[in-house]
Design a protein around this motif. Structure first.
Motif, PDB file in Angstrom:
ATOM      1  N   VAL A  87       0.759  -7.575  -4.375  1.00 36.20           N
ATOM      2  CA  VAL A  87      -0.139  -6.480  -3.993  1.00 36.20           C
ATOM      3  C   VAL A  87      -1.136  -6.176  -5.098  1.00 36.20           C
ATOM      4  N   ARG A  90      -2.608  -2.713  -6.835  1.00 35.26           N
ATOM      5  CA  ARG A  90      -2.157  -1.613  -5.977  1.00 35.26           C
ATOM      6  C   ARG A  90      -0.640  -1.439  -6.044  1.00 35.26           C
ATOM      7  N   GLU A  93       0.851   2.249  -6.100  1.00 36.48           N
ATOM      8  CA  GLU A  93       0.563   2.898  -4.816  1.00 36.48           C
ATOM      9  C   GLU A  93       1.454   2.344  -3.708  1.00 36.48           C
ATOM     10  N   GLU A  94       1.554   1.014  -3.643  1.00 36.27           N
ATOM     11  CA  GLU A  94       2.338   0.386  -2.582  1.00 36.27           C
ATOM     12  C   GLU A  94       3.833   0.635  -2.769  1.00 36.27           C
ATOM     13  N   ARG A  97       4.469   4.024  -1.394  1.00 37.24           N
ATOM     14  CA  ARG A  97       4.398   4.020   0.075  1.00 37.24           C
ATOM     15  C   ARG A  97       5.676   3.459   0.681  1.00 37.24           C
ATOM     16  N   ALA A 103       5.216   2.755   4.423  1.00 35.31           N
ATOM     17  CA  ALA A 103       4.853   1.348   4.608  1.00 35.31           C
ATOM     18  C   ALA A 103       6.153   0.579   4.851  1.00 35.31           C
TER      19      ALA A 103
END
Length: 141
Positions: A87, A90, A93-94, A97, A103
């Protein structure tokens, strides 16, 4: 082909194959020679008996256990890379999530700052630094 025994500042020993000693010097001066384990490009030539790669056989001056360990580490890293989604930047952030069910759950890898990694841990999100050698970042030819 001239086969040279090389070592990075971290003690990883490996072979480099060059057209000539001048070819090695040229590539080294342009920082093109790097350790396949850690990616360091400050590589030194080790003293060794001159040899040419005329058969398919390979040799190393590293202890057999060290070479075997490096090979196992490389195999494990390849497996991690195959089983994770990159990723990129990111990552923090991921990871959040996924942790907060925003996510789909999956194994990810990427890049983050030490501060963001610490913040993730403080939030209860498990992260692990995994230095990936440059040799594994691109498909082998």
């Amino acid at each position: 082909m001239k086969v040279l025994d090389l070592q990075c500042p971290h003690g990883h020993r490996f072979e480099g194959w060059f057209a000539s000693a001048d070819d090695f010097e040229s590539q080294q001066s342009r920082k093109l020679v790097e350790c396949p384990i850690c990616g360091a490009n400050e590589v030194n030539r080790l003293p060794s008996a001159p040899r040419l790669n005329l058969s398919g056989a390979t040799q190393t001056n590293a202890p057999a256990g060290a070479v075997d360990m490096q090979a196992r580490v490389m195999r494990a890293l390849r497996e991690v890379l195959e089983k994770t989604e990159n990723v990129g930047d990111r990552f923090a952030e991921e990871a959040r999530r996924i942790h907060y069910n925003e996510a789909p759950a999956r194994n990810i890898r990427g890049v983050t700052t030490p501060e963001d990694a610490k913040a993730l841990v403080e939030e209860g999100i498990e992260v692990m630094p995994l230095p990936v050698p440059a040799a594994l970042k691109e498909p082998l030819q």
